[in-house]
Write a protein that holds these residues in place. Structure first.
Motif, PDB file in Angstrom:
ATOM      1  N   ARG A   1       0.807  -1.294   0.129  1.00  0.00           N
ATOM      2  CA  ARG A   1       0.193   0.094  -0.019  1.00  0.00           C
ATOM      3  C   ARG A   1       1.129   1.177  -0.208  1.00  0.00           C
ATOM      4  NH1 ARG A   1      -3.021  -4.078  -0.757  1.00  0.00           N
ATOM      5  NH2 ARG A   1      -4.803  -3.895  -0.433  1.00  0.00           N
ATOM      6  N   GLU A   2       1.977   1.212   1.054  1.00  0.00           N
ATOM      7  CA  GLU A   2       2.657   2.923   0.668  1.00  0.00           C
ATOM      8  C   GLU A   2       3.510   2.850  -1.096  1.00  0.00           C
ATOM      9  OE1 GLU A   2       5.576  -1.763   1.978  1.00  0.00           O
ATOM     10  OE2 GLU A   2       3.953  -0.329   1.935  1.00  0.00           O
ATOM     11  N   TYR A   3       3.289   1.943  -1.644  1.00  0.00           N
ATOM     12  CA  TYR A   3       3.509   2.266  -3.647  1.00  0.00           C
ATOM     13  C   TYR A   3       2.177   3.592  -3.993  1.00  0.00           C
ATOM     14  CZ  TYR A   3       7.443  -0.067  -3.556  1.00  0.00           C
ATOM     15  OH  TYR A   3       9.039  -0.928  -2.865  1.00  0.00           O
ATOM     16  N   LEU A   4       1.119   3.594  -3.346  1.00  0.00           N
ATOM     17  CA  LEU A   4      -0.008   3.843  -3.643  1.00  0.00           C
ATOM     18  C   LEU A   4      -0.453   4.319  -3.167  1.00  0.00           C
ATOM     19  CD1 LEU A   4      -2.535   3.564  -5.960  1.00  0.00           C
ATOM     20  CD2 LEU A   4      -3.717   2.164  -4.665  1.00  0.00           C
ATOM     21  N   LEU A   5      -0.667   4.757  -1.756  1.00  0.00           N
ATOM     22  CA  LEU A   5      -0.601   6.000  -0.698  1.00  0.00           C
ATOM     23  C   LEU A   5       0.126   7.476  -1.855  1.00  0.00           C
ATOM     24  CD1 LEU A   5      -0.494   4.663   2.993  1.00  0.00           C
ATOM     25  CD2 LEU A   5      -2.441   5.255   1.359  1.00  0.00           C
ATOM     26  N   PRO A   6       0.985   7.771  -1.314  1.00  0.00           N
ATOM     27  CA  PRO A   6       1.266   8.730  -1.685  1.00  0.00           C
ATOM     28  C   PRO A   6       0.162   9.369  -3.851  1.00  0.00           C
ATOM     29  CG  PRO A   6       3.041   7.726  -1.716  1.00  0.00           C
ATOM     30  CD  PRO A   6       2.143   6.798  -1.511  1.00  0.00           C
ATOM     31  N   VAL A   7       0.321   8.215  -4.334  1.00  0.00           N
ATOM     32  CA  VAL A   7      -0.866   8.553  -5.564  1.00  0.00           C
ATOM     33  C   VAL A   7      -2.085   8.775  -5.509  1.00  0.00           C
ATOM     34  CG1 VAL A   7      -1.428   7.108  -7.498  1.00  0.00           C
ATOM     35  CG2 VAL A   7       0.517   7.021  -7.053  1.00  0.00           C
ATOM     36  N   LEU A   8      -2.681   7.668  -4.251  1.00  0.00           N
ATOM     37  CA  LEU A   8      -3.921   9.029  -4.350  1.00  0.00           C
ATOM     38  C   LEU A   8      -3.838  10.409  -2.757  1.00  0.00           C
ATOM     39  CD1 LEU A   8      -5.022   5.975  -2.177  1.00  0.00           C
ATOM     40  CD2 LEU A   8      -5.476   5.952  -4.856  1.00  0.00           C
ATOM     41  N   LYS A   9      -2.927  10.429  -2.604  1.00  0.00           N
ATOM     42  CA  LYS A   9      -3.252  11.695  -1.661  1.00  0.00           C
ATOM     43  C   LYS A   9      -2.789  12.756  -3.179  1.00  0.00           C
ATOM     44  CE  LYS A   9      -0.584  14.078   1.940  1.00  0.00           C
ATOM     45  NZ  LYS A   9       0.757  14.061   2.624  1.00  0.00           N
ATOM     46  N   GLN A  10      -1.842  12.129  -3.991  1.00  0.00           N
ATOM     47  CA  GLN A  10      -2.066  13.492  -5.013  1.00  0.00           C
ATOM     48  C   GLN A  10      -3.105  13.788  -5.969  1.00  0.00           C
ATOM     49  OE1 GLN A  10       1.116  12.808  -7.725  1.00  0.00           O
ATOM     50  NE2 GLN A  10       0.544  14.699  -9.743  1.00  0.00           N
ATOM     51  N   PHE A  11      -3.659  12.173  -6.651  1.00  0.00           N
ATOM     52  CA  PHE A  11      -4.420  12.587  -6.527  1.00  0.00           C
ATOM     53  C   PHE A  11      -6.236  13.220  -6.073  1.00  0.00           C
ATOM     54  CE2 PHE A  11      -8.844  10.321  -9.020  1.00  0.00           C
ATOM     55  CZ  PHE A  11      -9.111  10.505 -10.120  1.00  0.00           C
ATOM     56  N   GLN A  12      -6.194  12.910  -5.259  1.00  0.00           N
ATOM     57  CA  GLN A  12      -7.500  13.754  -4.532  1.00  0.00           C
ATOM     58  C   GLN A  12      -7.320  15.158  -4.779  1.00  0.00           C
ATOM     59  OE1 GLN A  12      -6.762  14.111  -0.060  1.00  0.00           O
ATOM     60  NE2 GLN A  12      -5.063  15.361   0.074  1.00  0.00           N
ATOM     61  N   HIS A  13      -6.789  15.932  -5.272  1.00  0.00           N
ATOM     62  CA  HIS A  13      -6.159  16.908  -5.384  1.00  0.00           C
ATOM     63  C   HIS A  13      -6.639  17.816  -7.084  1.00  0.00           C
ATOM     64  CE1 HIS A  13      -4.849  18.284  -1.013  1.00  0.00           C
ATOM     65  NE2 HIS A  13      -3.776  17.621  -2.033  1.00  0.00           N
ATOM     66  N   ASP A  14      -6.690  16.656  -7.482  1.00  0.00           N
ATOM     67  CA  ASP A  14      -7.150  16.738  -8.777  1.00  0.00           C
ATOM     68  C   ASP A  14      -8.333  15.884  -9.852  1.00  0.00           C
ATOM     69  OD1 ASP A  14      -4.809  18.179  -9.696  1.00  0.00           O
ATOM     70  OD2 ASP A  14      -3.551  16.203  -9.020  1.00  0.00           O
ATOM     71  N   CYS A  15      -9.455  15.150  -8.809  1.00  0.00           N
ATOM     72  CA  CYS A  15     -10.375  14.164  -9.593  1.00  0.00           C
ATOM     73  C   CYS A  15     -11.457  14.678 -10.187  1.00  0.00           C
ATOM     74  CB  CYS A  15     -10.124  13.227  -8.211  1.00  0.00           C
ATOM     75  SG  CYS A  15     -10.882  13.612  -6.286  1.00  0.00           S
ATOM     76  N   ARG A  16     -11.371  16.354  -9.449  1.00  0.00           N
ATOM     77  CA  ARG A  16     -12.717  16.652  -9.996  1.00  0.00           C
ATOM     78  C   ARG A  16     -14.353  16.139  -9.158  1.00  0.00           C
ATOM     79  NH1 ARG A  16     -11.471  18.858 -16.766  1.00  0.00           N
ATOM     80  NH2 ARG A  16      -9.255  19.264 -16.380  1.00  0.00           N
ATOM     81  N   GLY A  17     -13.636  15.995  -8.091  1.00  0.00           N
ATOM     82  CA  GLY A  17     -15.233  15.624  -7.218  1.00  0.00           C
ATOM     83  C   GLY A  17     -15.417  13.386  -8.006  1.00  0.00           C
ATOM     84  N   SER A  18     -14.793  12.587  -8.492  1.00  0.00           N
ATOM     85  CA  SER A  18     -15.105  11.563  -9.296  1.00  0.00           C
ATOM     86  C   SER A  18     -14.663  11.326  -8.452  1.00  0.00           C
ATOM     87  CB  SER A  18     -14.108  11.205 -10.387  1.00  0.00           C
ATOM     88  OG  SER A  18     -14.377  11.408 -11.597  1.00  0.00           O
ATOM     89  N   ARG A  19     -15.967   9.887  -8.120  1.00  0.00           N
ATOM     90  CA  ARG A  19     -15.178   8.984  -6.525  1.00  0.00           C
ATOM     91  C   ARG A  19     -14.791   8.150  -6.904  1.00  0.00           C
ATOM     92  NH1 ARG A  19     -21.647   7.104  -5.810  1.00  0.00           N
ATOM     93  NH2 ARG A  19     -21.822   7.523  -8.015  1.00  0.00           N
ATOM     94  N   LEU A  20     -13.775   7.688  -5.676  1.00  0.00           N
ATOM     95  CA  LEU A  20     -12.822   6.017  -6.021  1.00  0.00           C
ATOM     96  C   LEU A  20     -13.096   5.342  -5.598  1.00  0.00           C
ATOM     97  CD1 LEU A  20      -9.793   6.017  -7.641  1.00  0.00           C
ATOM     98  CD2 LEU A  20      -8.846   7.116  -5.125  1.00  0.00           C
TER      99      LEU A  20
END
Length: 297
Positions: free
Chosen positions: A108-127
């Motif tokens: 999971r430690e490989y994915l968490l930085p990606v998700l942290k970054q994506f939350q700012h650019d997700c434009r309201g998309s649910r994940l």
């Protein structure tokens, strides 16, 4: 159905009057007449039967009730703005929801930085992130219910991007009979003991796949559930090294040395089941995962 007495425009005017420090500045900001703003706020107070503002000299001040109502109105205004922005993004092809099928073994430690970054650019998309195991991860690809799949089991005919190697080791309680045997342990000896296995999440699991051939088998759904049984001295289990390393250092688990193979290695890769019709959000998230792979390597 409840019909609101007030409008978003009225609340927007109230916010502008407060933020601008009075009606005159708010009128310039909104390009409206000062009298129209006075009328809008007066009507708002009348509709609610609550005094929101009181004028002292040339300035308008919030009442205690007004402070509470204004705070809630800002949330309302932001929600309306977010809703319109979401509609715009959907109209542009941006997905309302993105699903990731995530092999339970993936660190999971490989994915968490990606998700942290994506939350700012997700434009309201649910994940939606779904933990999968073995056949269940393959079905995410073959049945196409996920947008991104991180898996070590890739069906034929699908392109993939290798991400990370994951080693599995056999572990047990330090006082389990297997841990006290002279190393390396004969694989036949393993058949005499309970093997803790992780449940295949597929609709049609292959129960004798890979390392799951033990007849004495206890099945759990998560790694932590397996570890709880191991801590009680029950059985042995193949678990990802990155998951159990702290417990090995602590001494609460012991690694088993097995003749012919002391560890099993898999390569977790990324698959896009619909490469020709990826939405912009899925494409962005895919690129972020690949960029993180470059960093970690």
């Amino acid at each position: 159905m409840y019909r609101t007495k007030t409008t978003l425009e009225q609340w927007r005017i109230l916010q502008a009057v407060v933020d601008s420090g009075g009606y005159a500045h708010a009128a310039k900001l909104l390009n409206k007449s000062q009298s129209s703003l006075n009328h809008a706020v007066a009507k708002l107070q009348d509709q609610l039967n609550v005094q929101l503002l009181e004028v002292k000299g040339r300035k308008a001040f919030l009442t205690p009730a007004g402070e509470v109502m204004l705070r809630r109105s800002r949330i309302l205004s932001q929600s309306a703005q977010d809703l319109e922005e979401l509609a715009k993004n959907i109209n542009q092809g941006w997905e309302p929801e993105i699903t990731i099928a995530l092999d339970l073994a993936f660190p999971r430690e490989y994915l968490l930085p990606v998700l942290k970054q994506f939350q700012h650019d997700c434009r309201g998309s649910r994940l939606k992130i779904i933990d999968t195991v073995l056949t269940g991860t393959e079905e995410a690809i073959t049945e196409g219910w996920a947008d991104i799949v991180l898996t070590a089991n890739i069906p034929k005919g699908h392109l993939y991007e290798p991400l990370v190697e994951v080693d599995f080791i056999a572990v047990s309680h330090p006082e389990h009979p297997l841990a006290t045997l002279e190393s390396p342990i004969d694989p036949e000896e393993l058949l005499q003991h309970i093997q803790i296995v992780i449940k295949d999440t597929g609709k049609s699991p292959v129960e004798n796949r890979g390392w799951l051939k033990a007849e004495q088998r206890w099945t759990v759904s998560q790694f932590h559930a397996a570890i709880e049984l191991l801590h009680e001295g029950i059985g042995f289990c193949w678990l990802p090294t990155h998951y159990v390393q702290p417990l090995l250092k602590k001494g609460s688990l012991a690694q088993l040395s097995i003749k012919g193979s002391s560890f099993r290695r898999i390569v977790v890769s990324m698959v896009n089941p619909h490469p020709d019709r990826m939405g912009p959000g899925t494409r962005m998230l895919t690129e972020m995962i690949l960029a993180e792979r470059q960093i970690t390597q």
